[in-house]
Scaffold this motif. Sequence first.
Motif, short mmCIF file in Angstrom:
data_model
loop_
_atom_site.label_atom_id
_atom_site.label_comp_id
_atom_site.label_asym_id
_atom_site.label_seq_id
_atom_site.Cartn_x
_atom_site.Cartn_y
_atom_site.Cartn_z
N PRO A 197 18.36 -1.35 6.46
CA PRO A 197 17.18 -2.23 5.94
C PRO A 197 15.95 -2.30 6.88
CG PRO A 197 19.31 -3.44 5.64
CD PRO A 197 19.72 -2.43 6.42
N ARG A 231 12.24 -3.56 6.04
CA ARG A 231 11.28 -4.73 5.73
C ARG A 231 11.31 -5.05 4.08
NH1 ARG A 231 11.22 -4.44 10.49
NH2 ARG A 231 9.52 -4.79 11.86
N GLU A 232 10.73 -6.14 3.84
CA GLU A 232 10.82 -6.43 2.32
C GLU A 232 9.30 -6.99 2.16
OE1 GLU A 232 12.33 -9.88 -0.37
OE2 GLU A 232 14.02 -8.41 0.04
N ARG A 290 6.13 -7.24 -1.21
CA ARG A 290 5.87 -6.98 -2.60
C ARG A 290 4.41 -6.48 -3.04
NH1 ARG A 290 7.76 -9.18 -7.51
NH2 ARG A 290 9.53 -10.00 -6.59
N ARG A 293 9.45 -4.61 -3.20
CA ARG A 293 9.68 -3.37 -2.23
C ARG A 293 10.49 -3.54 -1.27
NH1 ARG A 293 7.21 1.37 -4.23
NH2 ARG A 293 5.91 1.90 -2.32
N ARG A 294 11.70 -3.51 -1.29
CA ARG A 294 12.73 -3.47 -0.23
C ARG A 294 12.43 -1.92 0.54
NH1 ARG A 294 15.38 -6.06 -4.18
NH2 ARG A 294 16.01 -8.08 -3.68
N THR A 316 13.52 0.75 3.35
CA THR A 316 14.61 1.08 3.80
C THR A 316 14.54 2.15 4.78
OG1 THR A 316 15.95 0.67 1.79
CG2 THR A 316 17.17 2.22 3.41
#
Length: 294
Positions: free
Chosen positions: A161, A163-164, A166, A268-269, A271
């Motif tokens: 992982p 960041r996350e 949107r 938006r995850r 990776t």
Amino acid sequence: MRFDVTDLRLFVSVAEAASITHGAAAANMALGAASARIRGMEEVAGVALLDRERLGVPLTPAGRALLQHSRIVLQQLGRMRSELDEFAHGLRGQVRLFSNTNALVEFLPAALSEYLMKNPGVNVDLQEHLSDHIVRSVAEGVADIGIVAGSVDVASLETFPFREDRLVAVVPRDHALAGRRRISFSLMLDYDFIGLSDGAALQDFLAGHAMRVGRRLRLRVQLRSFDGVCRMVESRTGVAVVPASAAKRLRRIMAIKIIPLEDAWALRRLTICVRSMGDLPAHAARLVEHLRQA
């Protein structure tokens, strides 16, 4: 079967250019010598590697297999030299990092700056691409590290992982849509759009989603930065879709309204992906760990 490093470098150049002429030039080799080497490789392999067509030389299935293995071999040789340089001259290496627009603009500048300050002997070749292209590039050894949106299939890669964020709609504060609490992307397509310049991965991504619903973006202006896009939105030239991280930062200084997109793909995850941490040279592995912790 024996191919030398010069053969492999030439073949990769020809394959990427889809032209023996341009591939020979990229490899700094005379056309006649390059053609002879390619023919020699086909004789040794016992199979055609290129389809000679009038407008280029696309790869045969055997050629595509050789291209993938050639990239891996050349990458491993480069990593070997990089590792040896660590002992001989202090670290001198290069990391090829492919990223989507969101991570490249909003998250990587600060993280990479800190890494490069701590690793003065390392250069980072940072390129912007769509997530599916990044996955292929990492799998084929073209890129060392990729940062992609979580919507793509990364099952063949080692992932972490990052960041996350949107994607959100951005409109002028007095726009007809400004009173909405949420909005669909398809409804936004009724309005003029402000977008990023051609070639920006996010712009291609949005254009693709517009095509999926049988529409096209009505682009009025295209700019190179989220700051520029939001400034044009503020001036009532059109609406836009940008990452929430950028929109929130710019809302402090611009008269814009943020509206969450209700489309599932808007989340938006991000990776990090690599072929294998164990195969990365030390300086590239350190970059992955730095990005994970930044």
